[in-house]
Design a protein around this motif. Sequence first.
Motif, PDB file in Angstrom:
ATOM      1  N   LYS A   1      46.411  36.775  41.986  1.00 27.65           N
ATOM      2  CA  LYS A   1      45.617  35.669  42.513  1.00 27.65           C
ATOM      3  C   LYS A   1      44.328  36.232  43.092  1.00 27.65           C
ATOM      4  CE  LYS A   1      46.000  31.897  45.879  1.00 27.65           C
ATOM      5  NZ  LYS A   1      46.911  31.224  46.812  1.00 27.65           N
TER       6      LYS A   1
ATOM      7  N   GLU B   1      40.642  34.906  45.088  1.00 23.76           N
ATOM      8  CA  GLU B   1      39.858  33.839  45.701  1.00 23.76           C
ATOM      9  C   GLU B   1      38.511  33.734  44.982  1.00 23.76           C
ATOM     10  OE1 GLU B   1      38.484  32.504  50.180  1.00 23.76           O
ATOM     11  OE2 GLU B   1      38.792  34.620  49.764  1.00 23.76           O
TER      12      GLU B   1
ATOM     13  N   ASP C   1      42.056  24.769  45.810  1.00 27.67           N
ATOM     14  CA  ASP C   1      42.489  25.971  46.532  1.00 27.67           C
ATOM     15  C   ASP C   1      41.464  27.102  46.477  1.00 27.67           C
ATOM     16  OD1 ASP C   1      44.887  24.707  47.164  1.00 27.67           O
ATOM     17  OD2 ASP C   1      45.899  25.477  45.375  1.00 27.67           O
TER      18      ASP C   1
ATOM     19  N   CYS D   1      40.710  29.245  44.092  1.00 26.42           N
ATOM     20  CA  CYS D   1      41.285  30.489  43.619  1.00 26.42           C
ATOM     21  C   CYS D   1      41.623  30.403  42.139  1.00 26.42           C
ATOM     22  CB  CYS D   1      42.525  30.853  44.414  1.00 26.42           C
ATOM     23  SG  CYS D   1      43.932  29.781  44.078  1.00 26.42           S
TER      24      CYS D   1
ATOM     25  N   THR E   1      44.569  32.135  39.342  1.00 26.24           N
ATOM     26  CA  THR E   1      45.759  32.949  39.136  1.00 26.24           C
ATOM     27  C   THR E   1      45.789  33.356  37.668  1.00 26.24           C
ATOM     28  OG1 THR E   1      47.151  31.016  38.701  1.00 26.24           O
ATOM     29  CG2 THR E   1      47.086  31.838  40.968  1.00 26.24           C
TER      30      THR E   1
END
Length: 68
Positions: A3, A5, A37, A39, A41
């Motif tokens: 993950k 940011e 969020d 971010c 992934t």
Amino acid sequence: MKKVEVKGMSCMHCVGSVEKALSAIEGVTDVKVSLDDACATYEETSPVDEAKIKEVITKIGFEAGEVK
């Protein structure tokens, strides 16, 4: 799953840009980017240097945070 940011995204076009850029990195698969969020992934099929992830995000105009 890793993950990272991603700061500076403001719309779904931004999300698509980050998904496309990360998906183009060799060894990166299953990219999912969340505007809410802030971010992204992803999975790795082979080890990918965290600096490369950050470089690609920065190159398209966003700020990359820590890769976890």
